[in-house]
Design a protein around this motif. Structure first.
Motif, short mmCIF file in Angstrom:
data_model
loop_
_atom_site.label_atom_id
_atom_site.label_comp_id
_atom_site.label_asym_id
_atom_site.label_seq_id
_atom_site.Cartn_x
_atom_site.Cartn_y
_atom_site.Cartn_z
N ALA A 56 4.80 -0.01 0.39
CA ALA A 56 5.31 -1.30 -0.07
C ALA A 56 4.20 -1.95 -0.89
O ALA A 56 3.02 -1.69 -0.65
N PRO A 57 4.58 -2.81 -1.84
CA PRO A 57 3.53 -3.45 -2.63
C PRO A 57 2.81 -4.52 -1.81
O PRO A 57 3.42 -5.24 -1.02
N TYR A 58 1.50 -4.60 -1.98
CA TYR A 58 0.71 -5.63 -1.28
C TYR A 58 1.12 -7.00 -1.79
O TYR A 58 1.21 -7.95 -1.04
N ASP A 59 1.39 -7.08 -3.09
CA ASP A 59 1.92 -8.30 -3.71
C ASP A 59 3.42 -8.07 -3.87
O ASP A 59 3.85 -7.25 -4.67
N GLU A 60 4.26 -8.79 -3.12
CA GLU A 60 5.70 -8.53 -3.09
C GLU A 60 6.42 -8.81 -4.41
O GLU A 60 7.58 -8.45 -4.56
N HIS A 61 5.74 -9.39 -5.39
CA HIS A 61 6.36 -9.68 -6.68
C HIS A 61 6.11 -8.58 -7.71
O HIS A 61 6.53 -8.70 -8.85
N VAL A 62 5.46 -7.51 -7.30
CA VAL A 62 5.11 -6.43 -8.21
C VAL A 62 6.07 -5.26 -8.02
O VAL A 62 6.46 -4.94 -6.90
N GLY B 290 1.60 0.47 10.69
CA GLY B 290 2.55 1.46 11.18
C GLY B 290 2.50 2.69 10.30
O GLY B 290 1.45 3.29 10.12
N ALA B 291 3.65 3.05 9.73
CA ALA B 291 3.72 4.21 8.85
C ALA B 291 3.89 3.80 7.40
O ALA B 291 4.28 4.62 6.56
N THR B 292 3.62 2.53 7.10
CA THR B 292 3.78 2.04 5.73
C THR B 292 2.43 1.65 5.15
O THR B 292 1.67 0.90 5.77
N ALA B 293 2.16 2.17 3.96
CA ALA B 293 0.93 1.83 3.24
C ALA B 293 1.24 0.67 2.30
O ALA B 293 2.23 0.71 1.57
N TYR B 294 0.42 -0.34 2.33
CA TYR B 294 0.56 -1.47 1.42
C TYR B 294 -0.43 -1.25 0.28
O TYR B 294 -1.63 -1.14 0.50
N GLY C 194 9.06 2.23 -1.21
CA GLY C 194 9.05 3.45 -1.99
C GLY C 194 8.20 4.51 -1.30
O GLY C 194 7.95 4.45 -0.10
N ARG C 195 7.77 5.50 -2.09
CA ARG C 195 6.98 6.60 -1.52
C ARG C 195 5.75 6.83 -2.41
O ARG C 195 5.80 6.66 -3.63
N ILE D 61 8.44 1.47 -6.09
CA ILE D 61 8.09 0.54 -5.01
C ILE D 61 8.33 -0.88 -5.52
O ILE D 61 7.83 -1.26 -6.58
N THR D 62 9.13 -1.65 -4.78
CA THR D 62 9.36 -3.06 -5.12
C THR D 62 9.17 -3.89 -3.85
O THR D 62 9.06 -3.36 -2.76
N GLY D 63 9.18 -5.20 -4.04
CA GLY D 63 9.06 -6.10 -2.90
C GLY D 63 10.28 -6.06 -2.00
O GLY D 63 10.20 -6.41 -0.82
#
Length: 153
Positions: A119-125, A140-144, A107-108, A101-103
């Motif tokens: 997706a990462p909650y912090d987009e720089h991780v 939606g269907a994406t977990a942060y 990922g899954r 998973i990247t910004g």
């Protein structure tokens, strides 16, 4: 009538039993409070107090129960447990990353026995497979998610 004078406690116990059984039908917590008052009258009769004292004690106990105990019981029964439905019940749970998973790329993760896009909650991780993450939000269907630091790191 002489028997009733000597066994007033039994009469109070009978009244309490009838009120208790009637409460099973009504379920509004009023009759059970009156039954507690009748039990107080029974105790007063058992120690040999006059009928007037028995009635006053029973009435006072019933009014006290109705005023002090019943409101908190009703509030507690009507509040019930917090009910979280849908995806909100997944927020705060931990998951395992199965695809990086990247910004920039989604990922899954394996969450509650299902595969979710994440997706990462912090987009720089960047989070590598096998890492443990915590779900912060679901859109939606994406977990942060955000990585959970393991002990010893």
């Amino acid at each position: 009538m002489d028997w009733l004078g000597e066994h007033a406690w039994a009469a109070w116990l009978g009244v309490a039993a009838v009120l208790g059984m009637a409460e099973l039908v009504s379920l509004d917590l009023v009759l059970i409070m009156l039954a507690v008052g009748a039990m107080a009258g029974m105790v007063t009769a058992a120690i040999g107090a006059a009928v007037v004292v028995q009635v006053l004690v029973a009435g006072g106990a019933a009014v006290a129960m109705l005023a002090l105990v019943r409101p908190s019981l009703v509030a507690r029964l009507h509040r019930g447990p917090e009910l979280r439905l849908g995806t909100s019940k997944l927020v705060g749970q931990r998951a395992v990353v199965t695809e990086t998973i990247t910004g920039l790329s989604v990922g899954r993760i394996r969450l509650a026995g299902e595969t979710w896009s994440a997706a990462p909650y912090d987009e720089h991780v960047t989070i590598e497979p096998g890492a443990t993450v915590e779900v912060f939000e679901i859109r939606g269907a994406t977990a942060y998610v955000h990585p959970v630091s393991e002990l010893g790191e």
